[in-house]
Design a protein around this motif. Structure first.
Motif, PDB file in Angstrom:
ATOM      1  N   GLN A 509       0.839  -1.197   0.000  1.00 48.02           N
ATOM      2  CA  GLN A 509       0.000   0.000   0.000  1.00 48.02           C
ATOM      3  C   GLN A 509       0.879   1.253   0.000  1.00 48.02           C
ATOM      4  O   GLN A 509       1.974   1.276   0.562  1.00 48.02           O
ATOM      5  N   LYS A 510       0.396   2.309  -0.612  1.00 50.71           N
ATOM      6  CA  LYS A 510       1.140   3.569  -0.654  1.00 50.71           C
ATOM      7  C   LYS A 510       1.122   4.271   0.704  1.00 50.71           C
ATOM      8  O   LYS A 510       2.085   4.925   1.094  1.00 50.71           O
ATOM      9  N   THR A 511       0.003   4.173   1.409  1.00 50.61           N
ATOM     10  CA  THR A 511      -0.096   4.816   2.724  1.00 50.61           C
ATOM     11  C   THR A 511       0.573   3.928   3.769  1.00 50.61           C
ATOM     12  O   THR A 511       0.205   2.761   3.933  1.00 50.61           O
ATOM     13  N   LEU A 512       1.556   4.505   4.474  1.00 51.94           N
ATOM     14  CA  LEU A 512       2.326   3.745   5.453  1.00 51.94           C
ATOM     15  C   LEU A 512       1.750   3.924   6.850  1.00 51.94           C
ATOM     16  O   LEU A 512       1.212   4.975   7.195  1.00 51.94           O
ATOM     17  N   LYS A 513       1.887   2.877   7.676  1.00 48.07           N
ATOM     18  CA  LYS A 513       1.569   2.971   9.095  1.00 48.07           C
ATOM     19  C   LYS A 513       2.807   3.508   9.814  1.00 48.07           C
ATOM     20  O   LYS A 513       3.943   3.144   9.480  1.00 48.07           O
ATOM     21  N   GLU A 514       2.612   4.341  10.826  1.00 48.67           N
ATOM     22  CA  GLU A 514       3.747   4.951  11.522  1.00 48.67           C
ATOM     23  C   GLU A 514       3.565   4.885  13.032  1.00 48.67           C
ATOM     24  O   GLU A 514       2.447   4.987  13.538  1.00 48.67           O
ATOM     25  N   ILE A 515       4.683   4.713  13.730  1.00 52.74           N
ATOM     26  CA  ILE A 515       4.747   4.839  15.189  1.00 52.74           C
ATOM     27  C   ILE A 515       5.893   5.798  15.490  1.00 52.74           C
ATOM     28  O   ILE A 515       7.018   5.599  15.015  1.00 52.74           O
ATOM     29  N   THR A 516       5.639   6.842  16.271  1.00 51.15           N
ATOM     30  CA  THR A 516       6.665   7.836  16.596  1.00 51.15           C
ATOM     31  C   THR A 516       6.757   7.999  18.107  1.00 51.15           C
ATOM     32  O   THR A 516       5.743   8.138  18.792  1.00 51.15           O
ATOM     33  N   ARG A 517       7.983   7.969  18.624  1.00 52.34           N
ATOM     34  CA  ARG A 517       8.229   8.157  20.050  1.00 52.34           C
ATOM     35  C   ARG A 517       9.441   9.063  20.245  1.00 52.34           C
ATOM     36  O   ARG A 517      10.323   9.159  19.386  1.00 52.34           O
ATOM     37  N   ASP A 518       9.491   9.709  21.413  1.00 53.43           N
ATOM     38  CA  ASP A 518      10.688  10.466  21.797  1.00 53.43           C
ATOM     39  C   ASP A 518      11.763   9.497  22.270  1.00 53.43           C
ATOM     40  O   ASP A 518      11.469   8.449  22.868  1.00 53.43           O
ATOM     41  N   ILE A 519      13.017   9.851  22.041  1.00 56.95           N
ATOM     42  CA  ILE A 519      14.139   9.044  22.515  1.00 56.95           C
ATOM     43  C   ILE A 519      15.289   9.978  22.874  1.00 56.95           C
ATOM     44  O   ILE A 519      15.528  10.981  22.189  1.00 56.95           O
ATOM     45  N   ILE A 520      15.984   9.701  23.958  1.00 56.37           N
ATOM     46  CA  ILE A 520      17.091  10.536  24.433  1.00 56.37           C
ATOM     47  C   ILE A 520      18.401   9.907  23.974  1.00 56.37           C
ATOM     48  O   ILE A 520      18.650   8.717  24.199  1.00 56.37           O
ATOM     49  N   VAL A 521      19.250  10.707  23.329  1.00 54.62           N
ATOM     50  CA  VAL A 521      20.551  10.251  22.856  1.00 54.62           C
ATOM     51  C   VAL A 521      21.621  10.806  23.787  1.00 54.62           C
ATOM     52  O   VAL A 521      21.684  12.012  24.040  1.00 54.62           O
ATOM     53  N   GLU A 522      22.456   9.894  24.319  1.00 48.01           N
ATOM     54  CA  GLU A 522      23.536  10.290  25.214  1.00 48.01           C
ATOM     55  C   GLU A 522      24.874  10.171  24.502  1.00 48.01           C
ATOM     56  O   GLU A 522      25.005   9.465  23.494  1.00 48.01           O
ATOM     57  N   ALA A 523      25.894  10.845  25.069  1.00 51.44           N
ATOM     58  CA  ALA A 523      27.217  10.874  24.446  1.00 51.44           C
ATOM     59  C   ALA A 523      27.845   9.485  24.464  1.00 51.44           C
ATOM     60  O   ALA A 523      27.507   8.625  25.266  1.00 51.44           O
ATOM     61  N   GLU A 524      28.793   9.279  23.552  1.00 48.70           N
ATOM     62  CA  GLU A 524      29.451   7.986  23.399  1.00 48.70           C
ATOM     63  C   GLU A 524      30.284   7.652  24.624  1.00 48.70           C
ATOM     64  O   GLU A 524      30.923   8.510  25.225  1.00 48.70           O
ATOM     65  N   GLN A 525      30.286   6.393  25.005  1.00 46.95           N
ATOM     66  CA  GLN A 525      31.120   5.926  26.113  1.00 46.95           C
ATOM     67  C   GLN A 525      31.530   4.501  25.810  1.00 46.95           C
ATOM     68  O   GLN A 525      30.689   3.627  25.632  1.00 46.95           O
ATOM     69  N   GLY A 526      32.849   4.276  25.748  1.00 37.91           N
ATOM     70  CA  GLY A 526      33.321   2.963  25.336  1.00 37.91           C
ATOM     71  C   GLY A 526      33.124   1.894  26.385  1.00 37.91           C
ATOM     72  O   GLY A 526      32.685   0.799  26.110  1.00 37.91           O
ATOM     73  N   ILE A 527      33.468   2.210  27.653  1.00 40.11           N
ATOM     74  CA  ILE A 527      33.399   1.216  28.720  1.00 40.11           C
ATOM     75  C   ILE A 527      32.565   1.785  29.851  1.00 40.11           C
ATOM     76  O   ILE A 527      32.687   2.939  30.220  1.00 40.11           O
TER      77      ILE A 527
END
Length: 695
Positions: A509-527
């Motif tokens: 179908q041309k019309t897509l279903k969508e789910i949208t949520r907020d998400i928090i991105v934190e800085a990179e940390q190796g260990i």
């Protein structure tokens, strides 16, 4: 007689000044070949018969003065021993990298980027003052030669080769020679049933000669010679002896632990510079019986309750023995058997394998209040085993019950094809893969083809690769449902709030279903490794600490765990697999009153550190204080003095250069002054009585 009295009184009053006068400016490096801002230094020499505390002394030139400081808790002291040398540098010096200075030189510094206003190459005057502002020594020079120092020899100044930390008479080469150190590998046994609980110590001892820097090399090889584990070389100054502890994870097999030391002095006996130890690890026999256990629910609030509509992350421990079954299911139900959650499933395929899993369980929203607040049970079932966990569920998650208006067409499609986001982490970290789970339900009377994908974005920019990078497709039979797992990874993004979107295409179908949520991105940390808690046991004058540490990131090899007191330091070298947790043990002599322990984890930098304070008496614990989580400011200057402020008496820190007073309370200082005054008056009275008798 009066002359004798005057001389004796003068000696009593100025005894300390005479001792301080033994401290001399002995050598100056004003024109180093390397960067002058980082390599200028001034050497002091104590020509007296007793140590002198240089804390609070001042070094300066004609333009500026600086206070002399020693290292704090983890550094060198400020007591300059008799016949010993001290080096004063700036606080960011590279002197010890670029000059061959004595290992035992006392390392002092000024809290500044230069000594005075910087040591001029065209001439300058240096002044040394004690902590009371009295001038102790000074020296003026007129010019410098690059790479050479000004040095004092036989009461005369001259220019020549650098001898920092050694005598200026050319005999310093002889001072570097003549020592012997030995190394031993220590284990409490040679056969081990569990390679995850195996540990060993390496013991280095000074046999004779002066203290010296000693570099330690160690490795573990299989009996066939294959390298199993290598460690970074460690270099430390050994005064008398030092013990290093290690806890590697080893599989079943036989191994050889090899170690070699390289003393920084002229080692007169190299036969004891290496040692080896053979150990055998035999794995515990695996059971044929499988095992399931609900270990923990992560998302319960501080009141230990869940809400309707909430997604619970359930930590389960699974051991699969011999079984033809692979599926494991979790759900929540009431005492009547009514399920208030969707069933979450996962699979384990490998026999004789331990699994630690985190499985999301989505509670129903209960927007129409079909279920009462109260006690419910979380069940896990699979591999012909089951376990349960009781929990309280109250209230609803408001955002799950918001009123949504749909068109008639949407309502019809909603009934035929439904979808929901079962799980999405609240926070994700740059550079680390994360997973989400989506459920799709086909309520139609025919099967449907579905395509689905997910991505992280903000505005028009996508931060998790291409929009359809993780695109998948599947087929859902009529009346069936499908739970899918989508993986994303954010390679580069600034920390902050972003959007997470799932897109679903049904039957092209041309019309897509969508789910949208907020998400928090934190800085990179190796260990990511943390101190979970610290257990304590007290028995027969011994305090035993049990730090429990957990690795929340990738596998860590060579994690250094330090436990320090005001008087001694101990450490262990630990290996941790991903999500592994270990409890360690450290033993200390208990002080009669306040015991303060500083615990820190290091692996190419400090990962975590905290303070544990314990008070004991003869009968046992009086008080075990809460762990205090320390930030980086703890390692800044004067932090140790701030930490012990408010205590009565004084604290003396044992260092390689002798005892060093790091704290004295005001009341303790006052008591010392009063006692000193009484002694002085008694001396004057004695002189007076002797004088009366002579008359």
């Amino acid at each position: 007689m009066y002359k004798k009295i005057a001389i004796f009184g003068f000696f009593v009053l100025f005894l300390v000044s005479v001792v301080r006068a033994d401290i001399l400016i002995n050598e100056i490096m004003a024109d180093p070949i390397a960067d002058e801002n980082l390599n200028e230094w001034v050497e002091l020499y104590n020509g007296g018969s007793s140590g002198v505390n240089l804390s609070g002394w001042i070094i300066g030139d004609s333009n500026d003065n600086d206070t002399i400081e020693g290292g704090l808790y983890f550094g060198s002291g400020t007591i300059l021993g008799a016949g010993a040398y001290a080096l004063i540098t700036d606080d960011s010096t590279r002197t010890y990298d670029n000059f061959d200075c004595a290992n035992n030189v006392l390392r002092l510094y000024v809290d500044d980027s230069s000594i005075g206003n910087g040591l001029s190459n065209s001439g300058d005057t240096l002044y040394l003052y004690d902590s009371e502002g009295s001038l102790i020594d000074s020296f003026s020079y007129n010019e410098t030669d690059e790479g050479n120092s000004w040095f004092l020899l036989n009461d005369s100044w001259d220019k020549g080769n650098v001898t920092c930390g050694y005598s200026n008479d050319g005999s310093y080469e002889a001072e570097k020679t003549g020592c012997d150190f030995s190394v031993s590998v220590i284990t409490n046994q040679s056969f081990f049933d569990d390679g995850n609980n195996f540990d060993f110590d390496i013991y280095i001892k000074r046999k004779h000669g002066n203290k010296s820097n000693v570099t330690l090399f160690k490795e573990i090889r299989s009996s066939s010679g294959e390298l199993v584990k290598s460690y970074a070389n460690l270099t430390n100054e050994i005064t008398n002896h030092k013990t290093y502890g290690y806890s590697p994870n080893l599989d079943e097999g036989s191994y050889v632990i090899n170690t070699v030391i390289f003393p920084g002095c002229n080692d007169t006996d190299s036969s004891n510079d290496m040692d080896s130890k053979v150990i055998i690890v035999k794995e515990e026999e695996k059971s044929n019986e499988s095992y399931l256990k609900i270990e923990k629910i992560y998302d319960l609030g501080t009141d230990n309750k869940a809400k309707f509509g909430q997604t619970l992350r359930v930590n389960v421990i699974v051991y699969k023995g011999v079984s033809t079954k692979n599926s494991i299911a979790l759900w929540v139900e009431n005492d009547k058997g009514d399920r208030i959650s969707k069933e979450s499933k996962t699979n384990v395929y490998t026999d004789f394998t331990d699994y630690t899993l985190t499985i999301p369980v989505q509670l129903k929203p209960n927007c129409d209040y079909d279920y009462k607040d109260g006690n419910y049970t979380l069940f896990i079932e699979g591999l012909d085993r089951e376990d349960s966990f009781d929990l309280m569920v109250e209230d609803i998650t408001d955002e799950m019950c918001e009123e949504v208006y749909l068109s008639e067409e949407d309502k019809a499609n909603k009934r035929k094809f439904d979808y929901s986001l079962l799980f999405l982490p609240e926070k994700v970290r740059v550079g680390e893969k994360f997973e989400s789970r989506v459920e799709m339900m086909n309520n139609d009377d025919s099967g449907v083809k579905v395509e689905f994908w997910s991505y992280v974005y903000r505005g028009s920019k996508v931060y998790s690769g291409d929009r359809e990078e993780n695109k998948k497709e599947d087929f859902i039979r009529e009346g069936d449902s499908l739970v899918v797992k989508l993986s994303n990874k954010i390679e580069s993004a600034d920390p902050g709030l972003y959007k997470f979107k799932v897109k679903i295409r049904k039957d092209n179908q041309k019309t897509l279903k969508e789910i949208t949520r907020d998400i928090i991105v934190e800085a990179e940390q190796g260990i990511s490794c943390k101190i979970e808690d610290v257990g304590v046991n007290f028995s027969e004058g011994q305090l035993r600490l049990y730090p429990r540490i957990k690795n929340y990131g990738k596998e860590i090899r060579g994690l250094d765990v330090f436990v320090d007191t005001f008087f001694e330091s101990k450490n262990l070298d630990v290996d941790l697999k991903e999500d592994e947790e270990k409890q360690l043990s450290f033993n200390f002599d208990a002080a009669s009153e306040r015991n303060v322990f500083f615990i820190r984890l290091e692996n190419n930098g400090v990962l975590d550190f905290e303070k544990k304070e314990i008070s004991v008496d003869e009968t046992g614990f009086v008080d075990v204080g809460e762990n205090e989580y320390l930030d980086g400011d703890f390692f800044e200057k004067n932090s140790l003095r701030k930490d012990v402020s408010g205590m009565t008496g004084r604290i003396v820190l044992a260092t390689g250069d002798g005892p060093r007073v790091i704290y004295q309370s005001t009341s303790y200082k006052a008591k010392e002054l009063v006692l000193g005054g009484i002694v002085f008056l008694l001396v004057i009275l004695l002189i007076y009585l002797v004088h009366r008798k002579d008359i």
